[in-house]
Motif scaffolding. Structure first.
Motif, PDB file in Angstrom:
ATOM      1  N   UNK A 296       0.829  -1.200   0.000  1.00  0.00           N
ATOM      2  CA  UNK A 296       0.000   0.000   0.000  1.00  0.00           C
ATOM      3  C   UNK A 296       0.869   1.258   0.000  1.00  0.00           C
ATOM      4  N   UNK A 297       0.351   2.270  -0.647  1.00  0.00           N
ATOM      5  CA  UNK A 297       0.999   3.575  -0.602  1.00  0.00           C
ATOM      6  C   UNK A 297       0.668   4.233   0.737  1.00  0.00           C
ATOM      7  N   UNK A 298       1.697   4.808   1.359  1.00  0.00           N
ATOM      8  CA  UNK A 298       1.506   5.448   2.666  1.00  0.00           C
ATOM      9  C   UNK A 298       1.961   6.893   2.597  1.00  0.00           C
ATOM     10  N   UNK A 299       1.143   7.780   3.112  1.00  0.00           N
ATOM     11  CA  UNK A 299       1.499   9.195   3.192  1.00  0.00           C
ATOM     12  C   UNK A 299       1.608   9.581   4.666  1.00  0.00           C
ATOM     13  N   UNK A 300       2.834   9.880   5.084  1.00  0.00           N
ATOM     14  CA  UNK A 300       3.088  10.201   6.480  1.00  0.00           C
ATOM     15  C   UNK A 300       2.975  11.699   6.702  1.00  0.00           C
ATOM     16  N   UNK A 301       3.069  12.089   7.940  1.00  0.00           N
ATOM     17  CA  UNK A 301       2.975  13.501   8.278  1.00  0.00           C
ATOM     18  C   UNK A 301       4.095  14.270   7.589  1.00  0.00           C
ATOM     19  N   UNK A 302       3.771  15.455   7.134  1.00  0.00           N
ATOM     20  CA  UNK A 302       4.728  16.257   6.378  1.00  0.00           C
ATOM     21  C   UNK A 302       4.686  15.976   4.892  1.00  0.00           C
ATOM     22  N   UNK A 303       3.769  15.100   4.459  1.00  0.00           N
ATOM     23  CA  UNK A 303       3.650  14.797   3.037  1.00  0.00           C
ATOM     24  C   UNK A 303       4.650  13.780   2.531  1.00  0.00           C
ATOM     25  N   UNK A 304       5.434  13.163   3.399  1.00  0.00           N
ATOM     26  CA  UNK A 304       6.413  12.169   2.976  1.00  0.00           C
ATOM     27  C   UNK A 304       5.721  10.854   2.654  1.00  0.00           C
ATOM     28  N   UNK A 305       6.257  10.171   1.626  1.00  0.00           N
ATOM     29  CA  UNK A 305       5.613   8.976   1.102  1.00  0.00           C
ATOM     30  C   UNK A 305       6.449   7.733   1.358  1.00  0.00           C
ATOM     31  N   UNK A 306       5.758   6.603   1.453  1.00  0.00           N
ATOM     32  CA  UNK A 306       6.414   5.323   1.620  1.00  0.00           C
ATOM     33  C   UNK A 306       5.531   4.216   1.081  1.00  0.00           C
ATOM     34  N   UNK A 307       6.038   2.999   1.124  1.00  0.00           N
ATOM     35  CA  UNK A 307       5.274   1.831   0.684  1.00  0.00           C
ATOM     36  C   UNK A 307       5.258   0.822   1.816  1.00  0.00           C
ATOM     37  N   UNK A 308       4.083   0.319   2.151  1.00  0.00           N
ATOM     38  CA  UNK A 308       3.923  -0.610   3.268  1.00  0.00           C
ATOM     39  C   UNK A 308       3.454  -1.956   2.730  1.00  0.00           C
ATOM     40  N   UNK A 309       4.268  -2.971   2.952  1.00  0.00           N
ATOM     41  CA  UNK A 309       3.873  -4.330   2.569  1.00  0.00           C
ATOM     42  C   UNK A 309       3.224  -4.988   3.777  1.00  0.00           C
ATOM     43  N   UNK A 310       1.979  -5.385   3.613  1.00  0.00           N
ATOM     44  CA  UNK A 310       1.227  -6.012   4.689  1.00  0.00           C
ATOM     45  C   UNK A 310       1.137  -7.512   4.430  1.00  0.00           C
ATOM     46  N   UNK A 311       1.777  -8.288   5.295  1.00  0.00           N
ATOM     47  CA  UNK A 311       1.807  -9.735   5.136  1.00  0.00           C
ATOM     48  C   UNK A 311       0.802 -10.377   6.079  1.00  0.00           C
ATOM     49  N   UNK A 312       0.049 -11.304   5.556  1.00  0.00           N
ATOM     50  CA  UNK A 312      -0.889 -12.047   6.389  1.00  0.00           C
ATOM     51  C   UNK A 312      -0.113 -13.133   7.107  1.00  0.00           C
ATOM     52  N   UNK A 313       0.268 -12.875   8.345  1.00  0.00           N
ATOM     53  CA  UNK A 313       1.119 -13.800   9.097  1.00  0.00           C
ATOM     54  C   UNK A 313       0.397 -15.073   9.468  1.00  0.00           C
ATOM     55  N   UNK A 314       1.140 -15.954  10.118  1.00  0.00           N
ATOM     56  CA  UNK A 314       0.542 -17.209  10.553  1.00  0.00           C
ATOM     57  C   UNK A 314       1.251 -18.413   9.993  1.00  0.00           C
ATOM     58  N   UNK A 315       1.567 -18.389   8.699  1.00  0.00           N
ATOM     59  CA  UNK A 315       2.234 -19.532   8.085  1.00  0.00           C
ATOM     60  C   UNK A 315       3.737 -19.470   8.340  1.00  0.00           C
ATOM     61  N   UNK A 316       4.347 -20.631   8.331  1.00  0.00           N
ATOM     62  CA  UNK A 316       5.795 -20.716   8.566  1.00  0.00           C
ATOM     63  C   UNK A 316       6.565 -20.034   7.443  1.00  0.00           C
ATOM     64  N   UNK A 317       6.119 -20.236   6.189  1.00  0.00           N
ATOM     65  CA  UNK A 317       6.809 -19.642   5.047  1.00  0.00           C
ATOM     66  C   UNK A 317       6.749 -18.120   5.090  1.00  0.00           C
ATOM     67  N   UNK A 318       5.603 -17.592   5.446  1.00  0.00           N
ATOM     68  CA  UNK A 318       5.448 -16.136   5.521  1.00  0.00           C
ATOM     69  C   UNK A 318       6.363 -15.554   6.596  1.00  0.00           C
ATOM     70  N   UNK A 319       6.388 -16.217   7.744  1.00  0.00           N
ATOM     71  CA  UNK A 319       7.242 -15.749   8.841  1.00  0.00           C
ATOM     72  C   UNK A 319       8.714 -15.803   8.439  1.00  0.00           C
ATOM     73  N   UNK A 320       9.097 -16.864   7.727  1.00  0.00           N
ATOM     74  CA  UNK A 320      10.490 -17.013   7.305  1.00  0.00           C
ATOM     75  C   UNK A 320      10.873 -15.917   6.308  1.00  0.00           C
ATOM     76  N   UNK A 321       9.994 -15.632   5.359  1.00  0.00           N
ATOM     77  CA  UNK A 321      10.297 -14.597   4.376  1.00  0.00           C
ATOM     78  C   UNK A 321      10.372 -13.214   5.028  1.00  0.00           C
ATOM     79  N   UNK A 322       9.501 -12.979   5.980  1.00  0.00           N
ATOM     80  CA  UNK A 322       9.506 -11.704   6.695  1.00  0.00           C
ATOM     81  C   UNK A 322      10.844 -11.498   7.417  1.00  0.00           C
ATOM     82  N   UNK A 323      11.279 -12.498   8.162  1.00  0.00           N
ATOM     83  CA  UNK A 323      12.535 -12.398   8.892  1.00  0.00           C
ATOM     84  C   UNK A 323      13.728 -12.311   7.944  1.00  0.00           C
ATOM     85  N   UNK A 324      13.662 -13.059   6.844  1.00  0.00           N
ATOM     86  CA  UNK A 324      14.763 -13.059   5.883  1.00  0.00           C
ATOM     87  C   UNK A 324      14.930 -11.686   5.232  1.00  0.00           C
ATOM     88  N   UNK A 325      13.814 -11.077   4.876  1.00  0.00           N
ATOM     89  CA  UNK A 325      13.884  -9.761   4.233  1.00  0.00           C
ATOM     90  C   UNK A 325      14.385  -8.699   5.200  1.00  0.00           C
TER      91      UNK A 325
END
Length: 458
Positions: free
Chosen positions: A175-204
């Protein structure tokens, strides 16, 4: 809190004992008669040694020699005792000083230490001080990754509204994120719970927290919220290469030189992973959707969830992962993974840039054809090559440059890994094809930088 005084180190105790030993020994030496019970005692005066009785004058010459010799021996013992005593005193002073210094260090202000440790402990922090450094990409320092508060990310993405959706991945959405001051970022939202998802999150988090390169996406922070895992990156305004090539615009914003710049940037990012990281990093999921573009079409490699650190890998220790159409044959069939596997995927991306086609296309409901299989017979035929080039860029480049890029792509997608070039060799082949204004060494006599930029946007 009462603090105990410094204790003398064990070496100081030993030194004291040595000192006392020599004092006692020296005292005993003074008490022992010089010649035995039958010998006349010797007394001293300020003029030196002289006999205490007339018997000394009558002593034979050999007795006098013995007296002189023992007097010299006594002087030597005295000198040795003085030297050893000095050494013992020096050792006592040195050991006491060291013990005092160690005591001072071990009894520094504990309240200050507790305060410092609490300041660097992982915890939620406000966004303002972090995002104020967005442009310099200094969010991650010394291996520490900032932790964002979930409420802040939720408000910056308008509660992860669908209108802010940038893309969808295997384990979640971005998702596109607009923080205070007009600064922009990108937020990846992972649906946790699975072992593979948790492993990829920690690896990244682990890899991007340590990697710094202009052609690698910058990690800004992360967030843990119940089962949900979130990662915050810098925002790349032009989205992914996949969107630019295969989205609504169908590559119309990508001129020949811009495409070569994207290929060069990607090669530079891969070279950093393969040649400058120790141990080397194999991305394992390089594809056009993981190559992101900023407002100037500067390319950066993203998504390191499947990346592998180390040398050669095999299927006994590694789960087969990747994206169909980009996976190297030896990895798909035998599970053998090396840096050459990334080179194969890069070759597929290069073919996408040349032809504007997807890596795998459906020929029939149950039949698919890869871009490699379809293009290989025509890439090596100079008469057919121009006809398979993306119509958006057809006839806009020097034919020699086109043949050279096609030759590089053919080498990269060779079935046999040993026939593929190193990414460093690919990089050196692409540099002369990119204008100086875009990061290469090509000098354009008939095109100004402004015209190049205009061609990239129209």
């Amino acid at each position: 809190m009462n603090q105990s005084p410094p204790r003398i180190a064990p070496i100081g105790v030993v030194s004291v004992l040595v000192f006392l030993f020599f004092l006692v020994s020296f005292g005993n030496a003074r008490d022992v008669p010089a010649f035995g019970p039958d010998t006349a005692p010797i007394s001293s005066s300020e003029n030196g040694f002289f006999p205490a009785s007339p018997a000394y004058a009558a002593s034979p010459p050999i007795v006098k020699a013995i007296i002189v010799e023992r007097r010299h021996h006594f002087h030597k013992e005295l000198l040795v005792a003085i030297i050893l005593t000095s050494i013992a005193i020096a050792m006592i002073i040195l050991s006491t000083t060291c013990a005092w210094i160690l005591w001072r260090k071990s009894h520094e202000n504990p309240y200050l230490k507790d305060k410092q440790s609490s300041e660097i402990a992982p915890r939620g922090i406000t966004l303002a001080p972090i995002l104020s450094k967005f442009n310099s990409f200094k969010m991650v320092r010394k291996g520490l990754v900032a932790m964002f508060e979930y409420s802040s990310l939720e408000s910056s993405t308008n509660k992860f509204c669908e209108s802010n959706l940038l893309g969808v991945g295997g384990f979640g959405c971005v998702y596109k994120a607009e923080f205070e001051g007009g600064l922009l970022g990108a937020v990846k939202k992972l649906a946790g719970g699975s072992v593979d998802c948790e492993r990829e999150f920690e690896n990244e988090l682990d890899l991007l927290g340590r990697i710094r390169h202009p052609n690698i996406i910058s990690l800004l922070g992360y967030c843990l919220h119940e089962e949900t895992r979130l990662i915050v990156y810098e925002l790349m305004e032009k989205g992914s290469l996949d969107t630019q090539l295969h989205g609504p615009s169908h590559g119309s914003a990508l001129s020949w030189h811009i495409r070569m710049k994207i290929a060069l940037d990607t090669a530079r990012g891969l070279e950093y992973l393969h040649e400058h990281c120790n141990p080397p990093i194999i991305h394992r999921d390089l594809k056009s959707s993981n190559i992101l573009l900023d407002s100037d079409f500067h390319a950066k490699i993203s998504d390191f969830g499947l990346a592998v650190v180390g040398g050669n890998q095999n299927k006994a220790t590694l789960k087969l992962s990747g994206t169909l159409g980009y996976v190297a044959p030896e990895y798909l069939l035998d599970g053998k993974l090396t840096e050459k596997s990334d080179v194969y995927a890069f070759g597929v991306v290069l073919l996408e840039l040349l032809m504007g086609r997807k890596p795998v296309e459906k020929m029939a409901p149950s039949q698919c054809q890869s871009i490699v299989t379809w293009a290989m017979p025509q890439l090596t035929d100079r008469s057919k090559l121009p006809s398979i080039i993306d119509p958006v860029i057809r006839n806009t480049m020097d034919p020699k440059h086109l043949y050279q890029v096609a030759a590089v792509a053919v080498l990269c997608v060779q079935p046999e890994p040993s026939y593929r070039p190193l990414i460093t060799d690919v990089l050196h082949s692409l540099v002369p094809l990119v204008p100086i204004e875009l990061g290469g060494t090509l000098r354009l006599a008939d095109q100004s930088p402004r015209k190049i930029e205009r061609n990239a946007t129209h």
